[in-house]
Design a protein around this motif. Structure first.
Motif, PDB file in Angstrom:
ATOM      1  N   PRO A 158       3.841  -3.787  -0.611  1.00  0.00           N
ATOM      2  CA  PRO A 158       2.920  -2.776  -1.129  1.00  0.00           C
ATOM      3  C   PRO A 158       1.460  -3.220  -1.083  1.00  0.00           C
ATOM      4  O   PRO A 158       0.569  -2.415  -0.782  1.00  0.00           O
ATOM      5  CB  PRO A 158       3.392  -2.584  -2.573  1.00  0.00           C
ATOM      6  N   ALA A 159       1.210  -4.504  -1.352  1.00  0.00           N
ATOM      7  CA  ALA A 159      -0.173  -4.996  -1.329  1.00  0.00           C
ATOM      8  C   ALA A 159      -0.741  -4.926   0.073  1.00  0.00           C
ATOM      9  O   ALA A 159      -1.886  -4.495   0.278  1.00  0.00           O
ATOM     10  CB  ALA A 159      -0.221  -6.427  -1.852  1.00  0.00           C
ATOM     11  N   SER A 160       0.050  -5.344   1.059  1.00  0.00           N
ATOM     12  CA  SER A 160      -0.403  -5.306   2.441  1.00  0.00           C
ATOM     13  C   SER A 160      -0.617  -3.873   2.912  1.00  0.00           C
ATOM     14  O   SER A 160      -1.599  -3.567   3.596  1.00  0.00           O
ATOM     15  CB  SER A 160       0.618  -6.017   3.336  1.00  0.00           C
ATOM     16  N   GLU A 161       0.273  -2.998   2.522  1.00  0.00           N
ATOM     17  CA  GLU A 161       0.191  -1.596   2.936  1.00  0.00           C
ATOM     18  C   GLU A 161      -1.078  -0.918   2.426  1.00  0.00           C
ATOM     19  O   GLU A 161      -1.682  -0.104   3.125  1.00  0.00           O
ATOM     20  CB  GLU A 161       1.422  -0.856   2.423  1.00  0.00           C
ATOM     21  N   LEU A 162      -1.504  -1.286   1.227  1.00  0.00           N
ATOM     22  CA  LEU A 162      -2.641  -0.611   0.609  1.00  0.00           C
ATOM     23  C   LEU A 162      -3.899  -1.476   0.568  1.00  0.00           C
ATOM     24  O   LEU A 162      -4.913  -1.078  -0.026  1.00  0.00           O
ATOM     25  CB  LEU A 162      -2.281  -0.181  -0.819  1.00  0.00           C
ATOM     26  N   GLY A 163      -3.842  -2.644   1.163  1.00  0.00           N
ATOM     27  CA  GLY A 163      -5.021  -3.504   1.201  1.00  0.00           C
ATOM     28  C   GLY A 163      -5.381  -4.094  -0.150  1.00  0.00           C
ATOM     29  O   GLY A 163      -6.569  -4.288  -0.451  1.00  0.00           O
ATOM     30  N   LEU A 164      -4.375  -4.411  -0.952  1.00  0.00           N
ATOM     31  CA  LEU A 164      -4.603  -4.963  -2.282  1.00  0.00           C
ATOM     32  C   LEU A 164      -4.186  -6.430  -2.326  1.00  0.00           C
ATOM     33  O   LEU A 164      -3.515  -6.926  -1.411  1.00  0.00           O
ATOM     34  CB  LEU A 164      -3.822  -4.161  -3.330  1.00  0.00           C
ATOM     35  N   GLU A 196     -11.438  10.455  -6.501  1.00  0.00           N
ATOM     36  CA  GLU A 196     -10.536  11.333  -5.751  1.00  0.00           C
ATOM     37  C   GLU A 196      -9.424  10.515  -5.083  1.00  0.00           C
ATOM     38  O   GLU A 196      -8.277  10.937  -5.020  1.00  0.00           O
ATOM     39  CB  GLU A 196     -11.315  12.098  -4.690  1.00  0.00           C
ATOM     40  N   ARG A 197      -9.781   9.334  -4.616  1.00  0.00           N
ATOM     41  CA  ARG A 197      -8.828   8.510  -3.889  1.00  0.00           C
ATOM     42  C   ARG A 197      -7.869   7.772  -4.834  1.00  0.00           C
ATOM     43  O   ARG A 197      -6.737   7.470  -4.465  1.00  0.00           O
ATOM     44  CB  ARG A 197      -9.618   7.495  -3.059  1.00  0.00           C
ATOM     45  N   PHE A 198      -8.347   7.490  -6.068  1.00  0.00           N
ATOM     46  CA  PHE A 198      -7.582   6.661  -6.985  1.00  0.00           C
ATOM     47  C   PHE A 198      -6.211   7.263  -7.283  1.00  0.00           C
ATOM     48  O   PHE A 198      -5.194   6.568  -7.245  1.00  0.00           O
ATOM     49  CB  PHE A 198      -8.363   6.461  -8.293  1.00  0.00           C
ATOM     50  N   ALA A 199      -6.185   8.547  -7.612  1.00  0.00           N
ATOM     51  CA  ALA A 199      -4.913   9.186  -7.944  1.00  0.00           C
ATOM     52  C   ALA A 199      -3.945   9.105  -6.766  1.00  0.00           C
ATOM     53  O   ALA A 199      -2.738   8.866  -6.938  1.00  0.00           O
ATOM     54  CB  ALA A 199      -5.145  10.637  -8.348  1.00  0.00           C
ATOM     55  N   GLU A 200      -4.467   9.290  -5.566  1.00  0.00           N
ATOM     56  CA  GLU A 200      -3.625   9.238  -4.365  1.00  0.00           C
ATOM     57  C   GLU A 200      -3.073   7.832  -4.144  1.00  0.00           C
ATOM     58  O   GLU A 200      -1.874   7.635  -3.914  1.00  0.00           O
ATOM     59  CB  GLU A 200      -4.444   9.686  -3.153  1.00  0.00           C
ATOM     60  N   VAL A 201      -3.964   6.825  -4.224  1.00  0.00           N
ATOM     61  CA  VAL A 201      -3.534   5.440  -3.997  1.00  0.00           C
ATOM     62  C   VAL A 201      -2.591   4.996  -5.110  1.00  0.00           C
ATOM     63  O   VAL A 201      -1.623   4.261  -4.872  1.00  0.00           O
ATOM     64  CB  VAL A 201      -4.757   4.507  -3.917  1.00  0.00           C
ATOM     65  N   ARG A 202      -2.865   5.450  -6.346  1.00  0.00           N
ATOM     66  CA  ARG A 202      -2.000   5.089  -7.458  1.00  0.00           C
ATOM     67  C   ARG A 202      -0.575   5.589  -7.219  1.00  0.00           C
ATOM     68  O   ARG A 202       0.398   4.871  -7.457  1.00  0.00           O
ATOM     69  CB  ARG A 202      -2.552   5.672  -8.759  1.00  0.00           C
ATOM     70  N   ALA A 203      -0.469   6.832  -6.763  1.00  0.00           N
ATOM     71  CA  ALA A 203       0.861   7.390  -6.478  1.00  0.00           C
ATOM     72  C   ALA A 203       1.538   6.622  -5.350  1.00  0.00           C
ATOM     73  O   ALA A 203       2.749   6.350  -5.403  1.00  0.00           O
ATOM     74  CB  ALA A 203       0.731   8.871  -6.115  1.00  0.00           C
ATOM     75  N   GLN A 204       0.759   6.244  -4.311  1.00  0.00           N
ATOM     76  CA  GLN A 204       1.332   5.481  -3.209  1.00  0.00           C
ATOM     77  C   GLN A 204       1.829   4.117  -3.680  1.00  0.00           C
ATOM     78  O   GLN A 204       2.900   3.657  -3.296  1.00  0.00           O
ATOM     79  CB  GLN A 204       0.283   5.306  -2.099  1.00  0.00           C
ATOM     80  N   LEU A 205       1.025   3.463  -4.533  1.00  0.00           N
ATOM     81  CA  LEU A 205       1.417   2.149  -5.039  1.00  0.00           C
ATOM     82  C   LEU A 205       2.666   2.259  -5.914  1.00  0.00           C
ATOM     83  O   LEU A 205       3.566   1.422  -5.832  1.00  0.00           O
ATOM     84  CB  LEU A 205       0.269   1.531  -5.829  1.00  0.00           C
ATOM     85  N   ALA A 206       2.727   3.280  -6.746  1.00  0.00           N
ATOM     86  CA  ALA A 206       3.888   3.466  -7.609  1.00  0.00           C
ATOM     87  C   ALA A 206       5.152   3.645  -6.782  1.00  0.00           C
ATOM     88  O   ALA A 206       6.194   3.037  -7.066  1.00  0.00           O
ATOM     89  CB  ALA A 206       3.673   4.655  -8.534  1.00  0.00           C
ATOM     90  N   ASP A 207       5.065   4.473  -5.744  1.00  0.00           N
ATOM     91  CA  ASP A 207       6.235   4.704  -4.890  1.00  0.00           C
ATOM     92  C   ASP A 207       6.619   3.448  -4.114  1.00  0.00           C
ATOM     93  O   ASP A 207       7.805   3.088  -4.016  1.00  0.00           O
ATOM     94  CB  ASP A 207       5.943   5.850  -3.914  1.00  0.00           C
TER      95      ASP A 207
END
Length: 615
Positions: free
Chosen positions: A407-413, A385-396
């Motif tokens: 982007p890595a810092s923002e999403l913890g990657l 459920e979270r993957f699609a949301e995080v994927r869209a956030q990372l893409a943007d």
């Protein structure tokens, strides 16, 4: 608002539009105007029948999906859309031609025939029995409706009837089969003198001057291709699941939800199936009377049941839980006590008498036994459920950012790095052609932008950027001289082997016997089993001309590091038993080939004579 509409309706623009509509109606007629809105667009017309745009686009989508599934690393950008559309349209035209031909010949299937075929298909069965639920789910999984699937079955079945009928008419002369079988069973008598690279080592030498000359003449071969050092972020559903903390309460709640499933009840049923019809009630009554008189249910099933498969087992259907049988059958079965026989139960298959033979319930595992499994399951579900949301956030975020750190810092990657990625690819994830093509695109390579977010696997996405670009580099002679020496040595070895073999052939043809090496003799050697022979030697032995005038045939064959001189002394014709199974198999094979050729010719004739208009 209504007043605004009234005001605009009186405006000059509105009057012009109405005037244009009146002119259009007067020139082309009402049908032309209305038809453009209500008619379904078509992409082609075959003998007056339309291939609709909807059917075409849907088939294009299915064909695209199938081509992606055949790729080791599915990448939509690698699919030639124009070629797909061209192939699909031609296939639909061919299908239309064949379907119309079947209709003209009066071939078709009734709804009952379709039902019977569907029930027999193993992909629609559960535990060997047809499952309506499995059927509906399978059809939906390929993007089709039930009615559409049935229509497709009807078309394919009747066209296959024509193909089978024509293919079975292929005729082959017995002599053709006999000739092929004789060649297949032919054996040969020959001798082989083998030569290895060691036998010509004294003839092979490569000087430094030759290496340098080869380097100068082939400099373009010795360039290190352009490469990039890249940074990238990987987002995977699996890694995301590992970061999700699932509480004990959530695990306990899932265990409680599954408790009933873990304690699943399965019932072992037997049945007697009677076809619905005028005599069904009388047959059912007779069976019930004989059961009451003490006769065996299994024996009566073997005598009366039209379900011949289960009838041989006394009507036994095995164990099954809920959701397997027809609803009426299931309700009756789960209402029975062990050993009890139901009254008549009517389903789409006919009328059943059902006996409950046994009931079993699985043991419920403890919470402690399942806690780890359930925790992982919940984490995967939440990650999905979270993957699609995080994927869209990372893409943007990656699209708008000047680097990957933000982007890595923002999403913890994590930002990772890799060196030496060429246009031909690199280590994972840069073994994905779509990602590599993005990295070497002008925007990323020269413009300094991040790549788009690329799906490189199931629930794995990557965004990358170029850190450093390396121009193609000419490798120095010192870097490649050993590789060149190996290439020249292999070439010289092959040439020396060829020269040596030619010399030996000349000696043998002059009537002398070579002094070098030892011969291997092969008597009645067949085509199929090489044994001690190299395949390339065996192939050459059977390609050589037959001996003539009592003189053997002599020839040589050369590979990279070995050669062989072959003396063919005799050819033994293969045995042909025209009454044997082998002859029948060869004849059947040739007839199938001929039948297939005739069908292809028939298919091409229909296509050539069809009136096809492409829009």
């Amino acid at each position: 608002m209504l007043q605004d509409i009234r005001d605009n309706a009186q405006s000059t623009i509105a009057k012009v539009i109405v005037g244009l509509l009146i002119i259009s109606l007067s020139i082309w007629g009402m049908d032309a105007i209305i038809g453009g809105f209500t008619g379904e667009p078509e992409v082609a017309t075959v003998n007056g029948n339309d291939i609709t745009e909807r059917e075409f686009l849907r088939t294009v989508q299915l064909e695209t999906q199938q081509r992606l599934m055949r790729m080791e690393n599915p990448d939509p950008s690698m699919v030639d859309e124009d070629q797909v559309r061209q192939d699909v349209l031609e296939a639909l035209i061919q299908e239309a031609v064949l379907t119309q031909d079947a209709q003209n010949q009066g071939l078709g299937l009734s709804d009952a025939d379709i039902d019977a075929l569907i029930r027999q298909m193993p992909q629609f069965q559960v535990d060997g029995k047809y499952s309506p639920e499995r059927f509906a789910a399978t059809v939906r999984s390929v993007g089709m409706g039930v009615a559409e699937f049935r229509a497709s079955m009807r078309k394919n079945y009747v066209t296959n009837q024509i193909r089978a009928a024509i293919a079975q008419t292929g005729l082959v002369a017995p002599e053709n089969a006999a000739q092929l079988l004789a060649m297949q069973n032919q054996t040969r008598n020959f001798r082989v003198l083998a030569l290895s690279a060691d036998d010509v080592a004294d003839r092979v030498s490569v000087s430094d001057e030759e290496v340098a000359s080869y380097y100068q003449e082939n400099k373009a071969q010795f360039q290190e291709p352009e490469q990039v050092d890249a940074a990238y972020i990987t987002l995977s559903q699996g890694a995301l699941a590992a970061t999700i903390d699932v509480s004990d309460d959530e695990v306990r709640s899932r265990y409680n939800e599954r408790a009933e499933q873990y304690a699943r009840e399965e019932r072992k049923a037997a049945h007697i199936l009677v076809e619905a019809g005028a005599e069904a009630n009388e047959t059912i009554t007779t069976i019930q009377q004989r059961l009451e008189a003490g006769e065996s249910f299994a024996e009566l099933a073997a005598e009366y049941s039209v379900d011949t498969v289960s009838a041989r087992e006394g009507g036994d259907l095995g164990y099954a839980g809920r959701g397997v049988y027809d609803q009426a059958f299931e309700e009756a079965l789960f209402a029975l006590e062990k050993g009890e026989v139901s009254g008549p139960v009517e389903t789409s298959f006919g009328i059943h008498l059902i006996q409950l033979a046994d009931v079993r319930r699985s043991d419920v595992p403890t919470f402690e036994e399942l806690a780890g499994q359930l925790r992982q399951e919940l984490a995967r579900e939440q990650a999905a459920e979270r993957f699609a949301e995080v994927r869209a956030q990372l893409a943007d975020a990656a699209y708008a950012a000047d680097d990957l750190a933000g982007p890595a810092s923002e999403l913890g990657l994590e930002v990772r790095e890799v060196d030496g990625v060429a246009r031909t690819g690199g280590t994972a994830p840069f073994d994905h052609a779509g990602l590599v093509r993005q990295v070497f695109s002008e925007d990323v390579l020269k413009g300094g932008y991040n790549t788009e977010l690329i799906d490189v696997g199931d629930n794995v996405s990557v965004v990358a950027r170029v850190r450093t670009y390396h121009e193609p580099r000419q490798l120095e002679l010192t870097d490649v001289k050993e590789d060149i020496r190996a290439t020249l040595t292999a070439r010289a070895t092959r040439e020396a082997l060829q020269a040596k073999a030619d010399e030996l052939v000349a000696v043998i043809e002059s009537g002398d016997e070579p002094e070098q090496g030892s011969w291997q003799s092969f008597e009645e050697q067949g085509r199929g089993a090489a044994g001690a022979l190299s395949p390339f030697v065996l192939q050459k032995a059977f390609a050589m001309a037959r001996p003539e005038g009592g003189q053997p045939s002599v020839d040589a064959v050369v590979d990279q590091r070995e050669a062989a001189v072959i003396v063919l002394e005799g050819v033994n014709e293969g045995d042909v038993d025209r009454d044997g199974a082998e002859f029948q198999q060869v004849s059947q094979f040739l007839m199938q080939l001929e039948g297939q050729r005739e069908y292809m010719a028939y298919q091409q004739y229909l296509r050539n004579t069809a009136e096809v208009d492409r829009n």
